[in-house]
Design a protein around this motif. Structure first.
Motif, PDB file in Angstrom:
ATOM      1  N   VAL A   6      35.146  47.404  11.749  1.00 18.23           N
ATOM      2  CA  VAL A   6      33.858  47.397  12.447  1.00 18.23           C
ATOM      3  C   VAL A   6      32.960  46.413  11.713  1.00 18.23           C
ATOM      4  CG1 VAL A   6      31.821  48.758  13.001  1.00 18.23           C
ATOM      5  CG2 VAL A   6      34.088  49.736  13.341  1.00 18.23           C
ATOM      6  N   GLN A   7      32.318  45.537  12.479  1.00 15.14           N
ATOM      7  CA  GLN A   7      31.564  44.454  11.851  1.00 15.14           C
ATOM      8  C   GLN A   7      30.114  44.417  12.319  1.00 15.14           C
ATOM      9  OE1 GLN A   7      33.880  40.697  11.856  1.00 15.14           O
ATOM     10  NE2 GLN A   7      35.529  41.983  12.647  1.00 15.14           N
ATOM     11  N   ARG A   8      29.281  43.935  11.427  1.00 12.07           N
ATOM     12  CA  ARG A   8      27.893  43.616  11.777  1.00 12.07           C
ATOM     13  C   ARG A   8      27.873  42.127  12.105  1.00 12.07           C
ATOM     14  NH1 ARG A   8      25.733  45.632   6.662  1.00 12.07           N
ATOM     15  NH2 ARG A   8      24.845  43.571   6.571  1.00 12.07           N
ATOM     16  N   GLY A  63      29.872  36.922  11.560  1.00 10.02           N
ATOM     17  CA  GLY A  63      29.831  38.119  10.729  1.00 10.02           C
ATOM     18  C   GLY A  63      28.661  38.095   9.768  1.00 10.02           C
ATOM     19  N   LEU A  78      37.386  41.768  17.081  1.00  9.00           N
ATOM     20  CA  LEU A  78      36.366  41.120  17.915  1.00  9.00           C
ATOM     21  C   LEU A  78      36.953  40.576  19.208  1.00  9.00           C
ATOM     22  CD1 LEU A  78      34.457  39.126  15.146  1.00  9.00           C
ATOM     23  CD2 LEU A  78      33.882  41.369  16.107  1.00  9.00           C
ATOM     24  N   LEU A 114      31.121  44.115  22.728  1.00  7.48           N
ATOM     25  CA  LEU A 114      31.249  44.257  21.278  1.00  7.48           C
ATOM     26  C   LEU A 114      30.591  45.543  20.785  1.00  7.48           C
ATOM     27  CD1 LEU A 114      30.673  40.526  20.330  1.00  7.48           C
ATOM     28  CD2 LEU A 114      32.807  41.817  20.025  1.00  7.48           C
ATOM     29  N   HIS A 119      30.929  47.569  17.220  1.00 10.63           N
ATOM     30  CA  HIS A 119      30.296  46.542  16.381  1.00 10.63           C
ATOM     31  C   HIS A 119      28.777  46.589  16.556  1.00 10.63           C
ATOM     32  CE1 HIS A 119      34.257  44.976  15.591  1.00 10.63           C
ATOM     33  NE2 HIS A 119      34.481  44.877  16.887  1.00 10.63           N
TER      34      HIS A 119
END
Length: 125
Positions: A6-8, A63, A78, A114, A119
Motif C-alpha cells: 500500500v503506497q502513499r 510514490g 499500482l 487507486l 492507496h
C-alpha cells in the motif's frame, strides 16, 4: 494487497507528453523529465508546454516515500488495479519509486481506482 505494498502517492504538478525518437541515443535538448534508452531508440517524457497542443497528455503519480529496490509487488500494486479498470499506464521507474502516468482525461478515474485499492493519493509533490 499487503500493507507493505500500500503506497502513499502524490500527483505530479504538471501534465506530460511521451515521445519516441527512433534511433536516438541522446535527447536533443535538456527539457525532459525522464529518458529511457532502448535498442529501438529513445523514449522521452517531457512536461507539457503550450506549443505541444496536439499531444496526448498524461498525468503522473509518484510514490511519496522511497522503498527498497528488492521489495516485491510495489509496481504491480499500482498498475494491477488500473489494468483491471482498463486505465492505460506508462511507467518509468526511479531509484526511489515509480512514476505512473495515466491519460489526463482519466485522472479522476485513476485516483478513484487507486484509492479503492487501498492507496492514499494526495496533492502535488
Amino acid at each position: 494487497m499487503t500493507s507493505a505494498t500500500v503506497q502513499r502517492l502524490r500527483l505530479l504538478p504538471t501534465e506530460f507528453v511521451v515521445e519516441h525518437l527512433p534511433g536516438a541515443r541522446s535527447a536533443p535538448d535538456d527539457r525532459w523529465f525522464a529518458l529511457i534508452r532502448a535498442p529501438e531508440g529513445l523514449t522521452v517524457i517531457r512536461e507539457h508546454t503550450a506549443e505541444g497542443t496536439g499531444d496526448e497528455l498524461w498525468t503522473g503519480f509518484y510514490g511519496d516515500s522511497a522503498h527498497a529496490l528488492d521489495l516485491p509487488g510495489m509496481l504491480v500494486a499500482l498498475v494491477g488495479p488500473l489494468a483491471a479498470a482498463a486505465v492505460p499506464v506508462f511507467v518509468a521507474s526511479t531509484y526511489h519509486a515509480d512514476v505512473v502516468l495515466v491519460p489526463s482525461p482519466r485522472k479522476e478515474e485513476a485516483i478513484s481506482v487507486l484509492q479503492r485499492a487501498g492507496h492514499e493519493v494526495g496533492g502535488p509533490v
